[in-house]
Design an enzyme around this catalytic site. Structure first.
Site, PDB file in Angstrom:
ATOM      1  N   TYR A 110       0.856  -1.180   0.000  1.00 39.86           N
ATOM      2  CA  TYR A 110       0.000   0.000   0.000  1.00 39.86           C
ATOM      3  C   TYR A 110       0.896   1.235   0.000  1.00 39.86           C
ATOM      4  O   TYR A 110       1.531   1.562   0.996  1.00 39.86           O
ATOM      5  CB  TYR A 110      -0.897  -0.024   1.235  1.00 39.86           C
ATOM      6  CG  TYR A 110      -1.955   1.047   1.324  1.00 39.86           C
ATOM      7  CD1 TYR A 110      -2.200   1.947   0.287  1.00 39.86           C
ATOM      8  CD2 TYR A 110      -2.738   1.150   2.467  1.00 39.86           C
ATOM      9  CE1 TYR A 110      -3.177   2.915   0.387  1.00 39.86           C
ATOM     10  CE2 TYR A 110      -3.722   2.122   2.579  1.00 39.86           C
ATOM     11  CZ  TYR A 110      -3.937   2.995   1.540  1.00 39.86           C
ATOM     12  OH  TYR A 110      -4.915   3.964   1.647  1.00 39.86           O
ATOM     13  N   LYS A 144      -1.604  -1.400  -3.953  1.00 36.97           N
ATOM     14  CA  LYS A 144      -2.667  -0.400  -3.934  1.00 36.97           C
ATOM     15  C   LYS A 144      -1.973   0.935  -4.100  1.00 36.97           C
ATOM     16  O   LYS A 144      -1.191   1.364  -3.245  1.00 36.97           O
ATOM     17  CB  LYS A 144      -3.458  -0.439  -2.624  1.00 36.97           C
ATOM     18  CG  LYS A 144      -4.554   0.628  -2.577  1.00 36.97           C
ATOM     19  CD  LYS A 144      -5.297   0.635  -1.244  1.00 36.97           C
ATOM     20  CE  LYS A 144      -6.308   1.783  -1.213  1.00 36.97           C
ATOM     21  NZ  LYS A 144      -7.006   1.872   0.100  1.00 36.97           N
TER      22      LYS A 144
END
Length: 301
Positions: free
Chosen positions: A142, A170
Site C-alpha cells: 500500500y 494499492k
C-alpha cells in the site's frame, strides 16, 4: 524484463475499502458489517478490504480486526476475496496481525509503509519481506506517501516483486509515471487506490481498484471497469467523469473518506454508525452536500 499480464487479478478487480460499522455506543457492529458486505458483493464488488484506512484501523483493536474478518467471511462465503489491512509502524506487530488475519480466514493482506518513523528504502523492503515470509497469505503493498510520509519507490517495488507472495500494489502515489515503470517491469497487479484514477490506471495496465466511493455506489464504480474491459472506452470515460462530482465530494473536500462514506451510508439507512475519535462526524451542511452529489449521480440512471 517481464510484462504485466492484464488479466492477473489476485484479489479480484472490483474491491471496496469497506468502512467498519459501529453501534451508536461505538462498539463493533458485526451484524451491520455482514449486511453491508453482502450488499457490496451483490452490487458488484468481488473483493473487500477490511480494516484499511477507511475501515478505521488505527482505532480498532487487534481482536476487533480478527472478529471483523470472521464475520464478513460468514456473510460473503467464497463470493468475494477478503484482504485484511495489517500495516502498522511496527514490523513485529504487523507480522502478528498478518498471522491473526490468516487464522481468521483472510485471503490476503494489505501492508502500508510504516508511518512516522520514515524508514529508508532498504529497511522498508526488509519490512515487507519479513511480513510476506511470516504467513502463506499473498501481500498487497500500500503506497500512500501522503499519509505515511514514506514513498515505496518504484525501484523498491521492482525488487520486492521477486518475492513469491508479494503480488499486488494499492497505488495512492499520484505518480502515473512511477506506476507505469513498475507495470512495465514486473507482474505486480496494480489497483487504483484513488477513485479518480480507476480508468486512467486500468488504461495503462492496471488490474482494478480499491475504492472508498464503492461503499456508497459499488455498481457505479464497477460500471467504469466493466465498460473499459468490454472495449467501450468512450463509455468508460463518460462514467468516470459522471462519478467525479461524488468522488470529489467524498475524497477531496477536506474530510477523510471514512467520514464522508459514513455520513452518506447513515443518511441512506445503511450500516455505518459513528466514527471513532479523533475523527468526527460530518456536519449537517457537509452531509447535505454529499447527499445532493449522490442523488445527482444516481438520477443519471
Amino acid at each position: 524484463m517481464t510484462t504485466h499480464p492484464p488479466g492477473a487479478a489476485p484479489f479480484g478487480r472490483a474491491l471496496c475499502a469497506m468502512i467498519t460499522p459501529f453501534t451508536r455506543a461505538g462498539g463493533l457492529d458485526l451484524d451491520g458489517a455482514q449486511r453491508l458486505a453482502a450488499r457490496l458483493v451483490a452490487r458488484g464488488c468481488d473483493g473487500l478490504v477490511l480494516s484499511g484506512t477507511t475501515g478505521e484501523s488505527p482505532t480498532t483493536t487487534d481482536a476487533e480486526k480478527a472478529a471483523l474478518i470472521t464475520a464478513v467471511r460468514e456473510a460473503v462465503g467464497d463470493d468475494a476475496s477478503l484482504v485484511a489491512g495489517v500495516g502498522t509502524a511496527d514490523t513485529r506487530h504487523t507480522v502478528e496481525l498478518t498471522l491473526a488475519a490468516e487464522k481468521a480466514g483472510a485471503d490476503g493482506v494489505l501492508v502500508v509503509a510504516p508511518y512516522y518513523s520514515r524508514p529508508p528504502q532498504d529497511a522498508l523492503a526488509a519490512h515487507f519481506r519479513e511480513v510476506a515470509d511470516a504467513s502463506g497469505l499473498p501481500v498487497m503493498l500500500y503506497d500512500i506517501p501522503g499519509r505515511t510520509g514514506t514513498r515505496i519507490e518504484p525501484d523498491t517495488m521492482v525488487r520486492l516483486a521477486g518475492h513469491p507472495r508479494i503480488v499486488a500494489v494499492k497505488d495512492c502515489s499520484y505518480d502515473a509515471l512511477g506506476a507505469q515503470r513498475v507495470l512495465s517491469r514486473t507482474e505486480l497487479a496494480f489497483y487504483a487506490g484513488c477513485d479518480e484514477h480507476v480508468l486512467p490506471l486500468c488504461a495503462t495496465g492496471g488490474t482494478g481498484y480499491v475504492s472508498t466511493v464503492a461503499n456508497v455506489v459499488p455498481d457505479r464504480v464497477r460500471a467504469i471497469l466493466d465498460a473499459f474491459t468490454a472495449g467501450r472506452a468512450a463509455e468508460a470515460a463518460r462514467l468516470q467523469l459522471r462519478a467525479s462530482e461524488l468522488v470529489e465530494a467524498m475524497m477531496a473536500a477536506g474530510l477523510p473518506g471514512t467520514v464522508t462514506a459514513k455520513a452518506l451510508l447513515n443518511g441512506l439507512g445503511l450500516p455505518a454508525g459513528p466514527v471513532r475519535a479523533p475523527l468526527r462526524a460530518a456536519d449537517p451542511v457537509t452531509a447535505d452536500r454529499l447527499r445532493a452529489a449522490y442523488e445527482r449521480l444516481v438520477a443519471t440512471g
